[in-house]
Design an enzyme around this catalytic site. Structure first.
Site, PDB file in Angstrom:
ATOM      1  N   ASP A 117       0.825  -1.211   0.000  1.00 20.59           N
ATOM      2  CA  ASP A 117       0.000   0.000   0.000  1.00 20.59           C
ATOM      3  C   ASP A 117       0.862   1.266   0.000  1.00 20.59           C
ATOM      4  O   ASP A 117       1.918   1.294   0.625  1.00 20.59           O
ATOM      5  CB  ASP A 117      -0.900  -0.031   1.252  1.00 20.59           C
ATOM      6  CG  ASP A 117      -2.101   0.872   1.081  1.00 20.59           C
ATOM      7  OD1 ASP A 117      -2.296   1.417  -0.010  1.00 20.59           O
ATOM      8  OD2 ASP A 117      -2.839   1.040   2.063  1.00 20.59           O
TER       9      ASP A 117
HETATM   10  C1  FPP Z   1       2.660  -7.479  -9.703  1.00 19.30           C
HETATM   11  C2  FPP Z   1       2.780  -6.062 -10.005  1.00 19.30           C
HETATM   12  C3  FPP Z   1       3.535  -5.670 -11.180  1.00 19.30           C
HETATM   13  C4  FPP Z   1       2.196  -5.153  -9.213  1.00 19.30           C
HETATM   14  C5  FPP Z   1       1.924  -3.797  -9.668  1.00 19.30           C
HETATM   15  C6  FPP Z   1       2.359  -2.736  -8.738  1.00 19.30           C
HETATM   16  C7  FPP Z   1       1.699  -2.716  -7.438  1.00 19.30           C
HETATM   17  C8  FPP Z   1       2.622  -2.654  -6.305  1.00 19.30           C
HETATM   18  C9  FPP Z   1       0.357  -2.717  -7.333  1.00 19.30           C
HETATM   19  C10 FPP Z   1      -0.409  -2.549  -6.124  1.00 19.30           C
HETATM   20  C11 FPP Z   1      -1.572  -1.694  -6.486  1.00 19.30           C
HETATM   21  C12 FPP Z   1      -2.198  -1.000  -5.373  1.00 19.30           C
HETATM   22  C13 FPP Z   1      -3.665  -0.905  -5.421  1.00 19.30           C
HETATM   23  C14 FPP Z   1      -1.444  -0.457  -4.382  1.00 19.30           C
HETATM   24  C15 FPP Z   1      -1.956   0.250  -3.236  1.00 19.30           C
HETATM   25  O1  FPP Z   1      -1.432   1.550  -3.218  1.00 19.30           O
HETATM   26  P1  FPP Z   1      -2.418   2.720  -3.568  1.00 19.30           P
HETATM   27  O2  FPP Z   1      -2.474   2.860  -5.046  1.00 19.30           O
HETATM   28  O3  FPP Z   1      -3.735   2.443  -2.915  1.00 19.30           O
HETATM   29  O4  FPP Z   1      -1.703   3.965  -2.955  1.00 19.30           O
HETATM   30  P2  FPP Z   1      -2.309   4.942  -1.861  1.00 19.30           P
HETATM   31  O5  FPP Z   1      -2.668   4.082  -0.685  1.00 19.30           O
HETATM   32  O6  FPP Z   1      -1.179   5.865  -1.589  1.00 19.30           O
HETATM   33  O7  FPP Z   1      -3.500   5.619  -2.478  1.00 19.30           O
END
Ligand code: FPP
Length: 233
Positions: free
Chosen positions: A10
């Protein structure tokens, strides 16, 4: 050492915002971090690493962000097939994969096929995954088998349910340790059944900054805990 470490990655968007970058660049940095994270876990002898890459609820994000995440995951997997073969790491993708783009589905099949025989290291990516839907699917499958007369009520036990869950791809379906980054302290519909006795570690660090030292901190914290599974004294 834990055998299975699960991670909720996250904080990519906040990381990008703080650095004055685009959301997509935050997710790219997150994907890069996942490679380092899993590589280090495997080096330390951890068998299974599972990462929550896209939740079923994430379909509700802005269309452009969803498209960018799908394309990032597709390119990441496609470009890493040889890497995972070289590292002898099995890759499995779990989730309700009916809505993901056709090209990603093909890549998923390709990488699973190419790495299926590896036994010592296992990376599980949860994409379009929901813990509740995983349990619901398992229930439906059990009901269907029961209607066909394949199982009776007395056959339904924890082991049977575990065999029906999507984590049946690993010999260690219950994570020993769950790490969630970015300061949020919740499970967000990741593994629900599987986390019953998992040790939880919440870090304030945003996922793209979660380096080896932070991982070691989580592992040391894990090693200091006494796991009683509700019964040992
Ligand atoms: C396997 C692979 C290539 C993975 C892709 C990259 C990756 C780490 C994806 C996770 C996506 C996600 C919803 C992250 C949460 O951070 P957020 O977007 O909710 O960030 P925030 O909490 O700051 O809003």
């Amino acid at each position: 050492m834990p055998r299975h470490v699960a991670v909720i990655m996250d904080g990519n968007r906040r990381w990008a915002k703080r650095a004055g970058l685009l959301t997509s660049q935050g997710h790219e940095a997150g994907a890069k971090r996942l490679i380092e994270f899993s590589e280090f876990c495997f080096k330390l002898g951890i068998h299974t690493v599972s990462a929550f890459a896209f939740s079923t609820e994430n379909w509700g994000r802005h269309k452009i962000e969803v498209k960018c995440l799908m394309s990032l995951i597709q390119h990441y997997l496609k470009s890493k097939i040889q890497y995972f073969q070289r590292e002898e790491t099995r890759v499995s993708v779990i989730g309700n994969l009916t809505k993901i783009p056709e090209s990603l589905l093909r890549t998923v099949q390709e990488i699973e096929e190419a790495t299926r025989s590896y036994k010592k290291k296992h990376l599980i990516l949860a994409i379009d995954y929901s813990g509740r839907l995983d349990i619901l699917r398992a229930c439906k499958s059990i009901v269907k088998k029961s209607e066909k007369g394949l199982i009776r009520e007395e056959d339904v036990d924890e082991a049977l349910i575990e065999r029906e869950l999507l984590t049946n791809c690993t010999e260690f379906p219950s994570p020993d340790l769950l790490i969630r980054t970015s300061g949020e302290q919740r499970i967000s519909n990741f593994f629900l059944w599987q986390l019953a006795y998992t040790e939880l570690f919440f870090s304030p660090v945003l996922w793209p900054d979660f380096d080896k030292d932070k991982l070691l901190e989580a592992l040391v914290s894990y090693q200091r805990r006494e796991r009683r599974f509700g019964c040992r004294v």
